[in-house]
Design a protein around this motif. Sequence first.
Motif, PDB file in Angstrom:
ATOM      1  N   ALA A  43       0.868  -1.183   0.000  1.00  0.00           N
ATOM      2  CA  ALA A  43       0.000   0.000   0.000  1.00  0.00           C
ATOM      3  C   ALA A  43       0.895   1.219   0.000  1.00  0.00           C
ATOM      4  O   ALA A  43       1.776   1.343   0.854  1.00  0.00           O
ATOM      5  CB  ALA A  43      -0.913   0.003   1.222  1.00  0.00           C
ATOM      6  N   MET A  44       0.700   2.061  -0.982  1.00  0.00           N
ATOM      7  CA  MET A  44       1.538   3.272  -1.070  1.00  0.00           C
ATOM      8  C   MET A  44       0.952   4.218  -2.115  1.00  0.00           C
ATOM      9  O   MET A  44       0.017   3.850  -2.836  1.00  0.00           O
ATOM     10  CB  MET A  44       2.976   2.888  -1.452  1.00  0.00           C
ATOM     11  N   ASN A  45       1.536   5.371  -2.224  1.00  0.00           N
ATOM     12  CA  ASN A  45       1.169   6.344  -3.240  1.00  0.00           C
ATOM     13  C   ASN A  45       1.346   5.720  -4.628  1.00  0.00           C
ATOM     14  O   ASN A  45       2.260   4.926  -4.857  1.00  0.00           O
ATOM     15  CB  ASN A  45       2.076   7.572  -3.082  1.00  0.00           C
ATOM     16  N   CYS A  56      -3.433  10.280   0.223  1.00  0.00           N
ATOM     17  CA  CYS A  56      -2.592  11.408  -0.182  1.00  0.00           C
ATOM     18  C   CYS A  56      -3.297  12.333  -1.170  1.00  0.00           C
ATOM     19  O   CYS A  56      -2.727  13.323  -1.608  1.00  0.00           O
ATOM     20  CB  CYS A  56      -1.297  10.886  -0.792  1.00  0.00           C
ATOM     21  N   GLY A  57      -4.539  11.978  -1.568  1.00  0.00           N
ATOM     22  CA  GLY A  57      -5.292  12.843  -2.466  1.00  0.00           C
ATOM     23  C   GLY A  57      -5.201  12.420  -3.912  1.00  0.00           C
ATOM     24  O   GLY A  57      -5.954  12.913  -4.753  1.00  0.00           O
ATOM     25  N   GLU A  58      -4.268  11.512  -4.247  1.00  0.00           N
ATOM     26  CA  GLU A  58      -4.163  11.052  -5.632  1.00  0.00           C
ATOM     27  C   GLU A  58      -5.045   9.827  -5.824  1.00  0.00           C
ATOM     28  O   GLU A  58      -5.522   9.217  -4.860  1.00  0.00           O
ATOM     29  CB  GLU A  58      -2.713  10.732  -5.960  1.00  0.00           C
ATOM     30  N   THR A  59      -5.235   9.459  -7.102  1.00  0.00           N
ATOM     31  CA  THR A  59      -6.070   8.304  -7.415  1.00  0.00           C
ATOM     32  C   THR A  59      -5.277   7.362  -8.299  1.00  0.00           C
ATOM     33  O   THR A  59      -4.553   7.808  -9.179  1.00  0.00           O
ATOM     34  CB  THR A  59      -7.350   8.769  -8.144  1.00  0.00           C
ATOM     35  N   GLY A  60      -5.428   6.073  -8.044  1.00  0.00           N
ATOM     36  CA  GLY A  60      -4.738   5.089  -8.884  1.00  0.00           C
ATOM     37  C   GLY A  60      -4.496   3.835  -8.094  1.00  0.00           C
ATOM     38  O   GLY A  60      -5.017   3.677  -6.979  1.00  0.00           O
TER      39      GLY A  60
END
Length: 393
Positions: A121-123, A156-160
């Motif tokens: 699990a990470m950015n 973190c606000g990003e999607t993917g």
Amino acid sequence: MNGRTILLIVGGGIAAYKALELVRALRREGVRVLPVLTEGGAHFITPLSLSALAEETVRTSLWDLEDEATMGHIALSRAADLILVLPATADLMARAATGQAGDLATTLLLATDTPVMMAPAMNVRMWQHPATVANVATLKARGVEIIPPDTGPMACGETGPGRLPEIPAVMAALARHFGRAGALAGKHVLVTAGPTHEPIDPVRYIANRSSGKQGFAIAGALAAAGARVSLVAGPVSLATPAGVTRIDVETAREMAAACEAALPADAAVMVAAVADWRTEAAAAKHKKAPGEGPPALTLTENPDILASIAAHARRPRLVIGFAAETGDLIAKASAKRLRKGADWLVANDVSEGVFGADENHVHLITAHGHQDWGPASKASIAARLVQEIADAL
Ligand code: C5P
């Protein structure tokens, strides 16, 4: 999983809080959890919460004299049936991939001969970075099982891709891992599920109320018991159960062809509500024209997939049909079992409205008579049927 021991290494990522939920789910299943919290992990959750939920002492350091006296780290690395790293951070995986042993977690991973699973699990950019991609490939090549991250919005606000999968999905992956040595290991089972859609014209079709839930539950339970599962699914909006190979089809004829292509199989469980009839699909949309009345639809019988699989030269050893009846259930279903050449028939009375529900009430009909399984969830009916299948095979 009851009676198993999992050594759980919690890495330092925001998803660490989900490890707490996982520990509760594992304890409910009767799994002993030996918790290890990395220094990073301890920035997100406390040793006390992990230890309280696991009902075990949490280990955080390689250098704790008391811990080492109780159980040395080498012994600890081999004390479990499985080591699970959740969340597995980019850093922890990089260190494990390069054989580092600077802290308790990496030392355990280097010293163990126990199967290892990691739930990264990470950015999204960290997950997609060539360094992480290479580290994951190295770990996989060494036999580490990776639970692939989900795609979606992240803390973190990003999607993917990069989200830790939800806990039920992690539990399914664990059940599958333990199921590999399970009752149906090495068996191939064909399952059909859902309705079929028979087109009338480019926009209309004949369908029925089947949700596919019972068939999907059975496919998932078979995979959890270690079977290789081919799930031929009509149009439904359900997630593919973990470990299942799904073949999507629309019409009865497509479903028949997909089933045929999936043979040989050790067992077939035909749960789909296949449309009995189809009509010649018009190339253009039927139009409502003043004075012309409705179009005449001529119905043609669809192939009976269950009957043809039961009569097939490569007939699976165990062929199971389902029957949805309204009234006079046992008599109708027993006759259907014989007519279609099935070994078993699972019958339910649909006058009670089971379509789309999570509950069902079925009877199992075999050559030796019938059993009333009483009202139960579709998941527990699936589990019981899988148990019966395992016994029969
Ligand atoms: O005849 P009926 O549709 O009630 O039979 C139900 C059983 O037969 C189910 O197991 C269903 O999946 C199977 N079936 C089939 N192909 C059809 C019709 C039913 O496989 N064309």
